[in-house]
Design a protein around this motif. Structure first.
Motif, PDB file in Angstrom:
ATOM      1  N   PRO A   1       6.939 -49.629   1.815  1.00 44.85           N
ATOM      2  CA  PRO A   1       6.449 -49.299   0.474  1.00 44.85           C
ATOM      3  C   PRO A   1       5.312 -48.275   0.567  1.00 44.85           C
ATOM      4  O   PRO A   1       4.487 -48.349   1.485  1.00 44.85           O
ATOM      5  N   ALA A   2       5.273 -47.363  -0.405  1.00 43.25           N
ATOM      6  CA  ALA A   2       4.275 -46.292  -0.373  1.00 43.25           C
ATOM      7  C   ALA A   2       2.849 -46.843  -0.424  1.00 43.25           C
ATOM      8  O   ALA A   2       1.915 -46.196   0.032  1.00 43.25           O
ATOM      9  N   LYS A   3       2.677 -48.079  -0.961  1.00 38.47           N
ATOM     10  CA  LYS A   3       1.307 -48.611  -1.042  1.00 38.47           C
ATOM     11  C   LYS A   3       0.722 -48.899   0.335  1.00 38.47           C
ATOM     12  O   LYS A   3      -0.480 -49.055   0.474  1.00 38.47           O
ATOM     13  N   THR A   4       1.575 -48.949   1.358  1.00 41.18           N
ATOM     14  CA  THR A   4       1.061 -49.163   2.712  1.00 41.18           C
ATOM     15  C   THR A   4       0.742 -47.842   3.407  1.00 41.18           C
ATOM     16  O   THR A   4       0.295 -47.831   4.547  1.00 41.18           O
ATOM     17  N   TYR A   5       0.982 -46.716   2.731  1.00 43.95           N
ATOM     18  CA  TYR A   5       0.734 -45.408   3.354  1.00 43.95           C
ATOM     19  C   TYR A   5      -0.748 -45.054   3.327  1.00 43.95           C
ATOM     20  O   TYR A   5      -1.472 -45.448   2.407  1.00 43.95           O
ATOM     21  N   SER A   6      -1.162 -44.248   4.301  1.00 41.00           N
ATOM     22  CA  SER A   6      -2.537 -43.716   4.270  1.00 41.00           C
ATOM     23  C   SER A   6      -2.581 -42.615   3.209  1.00 41.00           C
ATOM     24  O   SER A   6      -1.532 -42.163   2.717  1.00 41.00           O
ATOM     25  N   GLY A   7      -3.806 -42.175   2.865  1.00 42.78           N
ATOM     26  CA  GLY A   7      -3.966 -41.125   1.852  1.00 42.78           C
ATOM     27  C   GLY A   7      -3.158 -39.872   2.194  1.00 42.78           C
ATOM     28  O   GLY A   7      -2.487 -39.294   1.348  1.00 42.78           O
ATOM     29  N   GLY A   8      -3.235 -39.483   3.469  1.00 36.73           N
ATOM     30  CA  GLY A   8      -2.528 -38.270   3.894  1.00 36.73           C
ATOM     31  C   GLY A   8      -1.019 -38.436   3.790  1.00 36.73           C
ATOM     32  O   GLY A   8      -0.308 -37.499   3.422  1.00 36.73           O
ATOM     33  N   MET A   9      -0.539 -39.647   4.098  1.00 43.13           N
ATOM     34  CA  MET A   9       0.907 -39.898   4.025  1.00 43.13           C
ATOM     35  C   MET A   9       1.385 -39.839   2.575  1.00 43.13           C
ATOM     36  O   MET A   9       2.431 -39.283   2.269  1.00 43.13           O
TER      37      MET A   9
ATOM     38  N   ARG B   1       0.063 -38.158   0.186  1.00 45.76           N
ATOM     39  CA  ARG B   1      -0.007 -36.758  -0.225  1.00 45.76           C
ATOM     40  C   ARG B   1       1.249 -36.014   0.255  1.00 45.76           C
ATOM     41  O   ARG B   1       1.836 -35.219  -0.452  1.00 45.76           O
ATOM     42  N   ARG B   2       1.639 -36.307   1.493  1.00 49.49           N
ATOM     43  CA  ARG B   2       2.831 -35.662   2.057  1.00 49.49           C
ATOM     44  C   ARG B   2       4.087 -36.082   1.298  1.00 49.49           C
ATOM     45  O   ARG B   2       4.968 -35.262   1.026  1.00 49.49           O
TER      46      ARG B   2
ATOM     47  N   PRO C   1      -3.288 -29.016  -2.825  1.00 52.19           N
ATOM     48  CA  PRO C   1      -2.314 -29.810  -2.084  1.00 52.19           C
ATOM     49  C   PRO C   1      -2.837 -30.415  -0.784  1.00 52.19           C
ATOM     50  O   PRO C   1      -2.284 -31.405  -0.324  1.00 52.19           O
ATOM     51  N   THR C   2      -3.868 -29.860  -0.209  1.00 47.64           N
ATOM     52  CA  THR C   2      -4.277 -30.374   1.103  1.00 47.64           C
ATOM     53  C   THR C   2      -5.665 -30.994   1.102  1.00 47.64           C
ATOM     54  O   THR C   2      -6.214 -31.271   2.154  1.00 47.64           O
ATOM     55  N   THR C   3      -6.210 -31.226  -0.079  1.00 39.54           N
ATOM     56  CA  THR C   3      -7.526 -31.873  -0.133  1.00 39.54           C
ATOM     57  C   THR C   3      -7.424 -33.251   0.512  1.00 39.54           C
ATOM     58  O   THR C   3      -6.535 -34.034   0.178  1.00 39.54           O
ATOM     59  N   GLY C   4      -8.293 -33.515   1.469  1.00 48.22           N
ATOM     60  CA  GLY C   4      -8.304 -34.818   2.133  1.00 48.22           C
ATOM     61  C   GLY C   4      -7.305 -34.959   3.272  1.00 48.22           C
ATOM     62  O   GLY C   4      -7.182 -36.040   3.837  1.00 48.22           O
ATOM     63  N   LEU C   5      -6.587 -33.897   3.602  1.00 48.04           N
ATOM     64  CA  LEU C   5      -5.633 -34.016   4.717  1.00 48.04           C
ATOM     65  C   LEU C   5      -6.290 -33.586   6.028  1.00 48.04           C
ATOM     66  O   LEU C   5      -7.155 -32.712   6.038  1.00 48.04           O
ATOM     67  N   ASP C   6      -5.844 -34.176   7.128  1.00 50.49           N
ATOM     68  CA  ASP C   6      -6.387 -33.757   8.421  1.00 50.49           C
ATOM     69  C   ASP C   6      -5.767 -32.407   8.808  1.00 50.49           C
ATOM     70  O   ASP C   6      -4.757 -31.993   8.236  1.00 50.49           O
ATOM     71  N   PRO C   7      -6.385 -31.714   9.771  1.00 52.49           N
ATOM     72  CA  PRO C   7      -5.945 -30.340  10.078  1.00 52.49           C
ATOM     73  C   PRO C   7      -4.466 -30.237  10.468  1.00 52.49           C
ATOM     74  O   PRO C   7      -3.798 -29.291  10.085  1.00 52.49           O
TER      75      PRO C   7
END
Ligand SMILES: Nc1ncnc2c1ncn2[C@@H]1O[C@H](COP(=O)(O)OP(=O)(O)OP(=O)(O)O)[C@@H](O)[C@H]1O
Ligand SMILES: [Mg+2]
Length: 349
Positions: A158-166, A168-169, A188-194
């Motif tokens: 379930p998407a609720k178990t995803y991290s913020g970056g996941m 977003r993807r 689109p990439t605010t808060g994503l790792d490099p």
């Protein structure tokens, strides 16, 4: 001119050939907005915004928090009606042809909008089906996009178990399911790792290579630099600068000449000599190694080198540097805080 384009037929997975006479020629500008106004009480979220996104390009919309970027995307995706102004997307009018317009666009909002309780693949499959893809195509497209965004392993959770970056993807993958002709990406990439940010950039480039047009809002100058050909800078609901990335750099920052003296001890004397010759802004760089001179044009470059050569200074190396987009952004937005009427328009393309 009649060209043939491949378009999905009713089953979606097979292709039929149509001519542009049947599908209509694509307008030269994928997005055209004129005089868009949207006020919330006393807040002028948009105060007469003009914007153009050329077909097949990426327009970066830059602006500080509260500038009106998200409001603009909402207007252009028919989520809110403007108080005044007009806009077309893919040739469709935001006010008169909202249904056709919505079929033309993909939108990744600033805040994730996936269903928390569905898995990644269920989310994508559902959206594919809502977009009229066949079961088989919706499934295939979900698998393909999960793979592209490195979500295959988590696809069944379930998407609720995803991290913020996941999340977003997944959100980005969802906006790309229908292969939209025009894609809006709101930060689109605010808060994503490099690493993830790079994946998103790759995917955006791929979409553009496949023929999509992208309107991207971002706070990251590097992102604009990486993806956008044109930029529109807005602040307090107004466009304050507009042009190509390179053009704005030239326009706003000019170039800086850097000279490495053959005899390092002569640096201070070089600065003095240029200042005496009426050259403005000549300085030594903070590390004390180079001479730095702001340059207005090629003639000035030749003149500075001429003065130095004429006075017998040895030159070991020269270079010209353009300002970073960060510097350009600060210069543009800084200018408007003291002079709200300043408008920078890049005219030489
Ligand atoms: N529904 C609303 N009701 C009242 N005011 C709003 C509403 N939506 C936006 N605003 C205001 O309009 C202005 C522009 O907001 P908007 O969200 O478009 O800015 P933004 O450029 O996207 O900012 P950020 O970079 O923080 O996302 C802000 O002052 C905001 O508070
Ligand atoms: Mg926003």
């Amino acid at each position: 001119m009649t060209t043939t384009t491949a378009a999905p037929n009713d089953q979606g997975h097979r292709f039929t050939l149509r001519t542009t006479a049947q599908v209509g020629a694509e307008p030269a500008n994928a997005v055209e907005a004129r005089g868009i106004v949207k006020h919330y009480g006393a807040t002028k979220a948009l105060d007469g915004v003009d914007l153009t996104v050329r077909q097949g390009t990426v327009l970066g919309v830059l602006g500080p928090n509260g500038a009106g970027k998200t409001t603009l995307i909402r207007v252009l995706s028919t989520l809110i009606r403007p108080d005044a102004g007009s806009a077309t997307v893919g040739g469709y009018d935001v006010l008169r042809q909202p249904k056709q317009l919505r079929r033309t666009i993909g939108l990744t909002g600033q805040y994730a909008s996936v269903d928390e309780y569905l898995s990644g693949s269920e989310n994508l499959y559902l959206i594919g089906r809502l977009l009229d893809l066949s079961r088989r195509d919706a499934k295939a497209r979900a698998v393909e996009l999960l793979e592209r965004f490195s979500l295959t392993e988590a696809a069944g959770r379930p998407a609720k178990t995803y991290s913020g970056g996941m999340r977003r993807r997944l959100d980005l993958a969802a906006s790309m399911i229908g292969r939209p002709r025009v894609l809006y990406l709101d930060e689109p990439t605010t808060g994503l790792d490099p690493r993830t940010r790079n994946e998103v950039w790759e995917e955006v480039r791929r979409m553009v290579a496949e023929g999509s047009t992208v309107l991207l809002t971002t706070q990251y100058m590097e992102e604009a630099e990486q993806l956008a050909t044109d930029l529109t800078v807005i602040d307090r609901g107004r466009v304050i600068a507009n042009g190509t990335v390179d053009g704005l750099k030239r326009e706003v920052g000019g170039r800086t000449l850097r000279v490495r003296p053959a005899r390092p001890g002569e640096l201070a004397e070089m600065v003095r000599c240029l200042t005496d010759a009426g050259v403005l802004g000549a300085t030594a760089t903070p590390d004390g190694e180079l001479l730095s001179v702001p340059i207005g044009g090629d003639e000035q470059l030749t003149a500075v080198i001429g003065v130095l050569g004429g006075r017998g200074f040895g030159i070991a190396g020269i270079d010209t540097v353009v300002p970073s987009l960060d510097e350009v952004f600060l210069a543009i937005t800084g200018k408007t805080s003291t002079d709200s009427t300043a408008v920078i328009e890049e005219t030489q393309r």
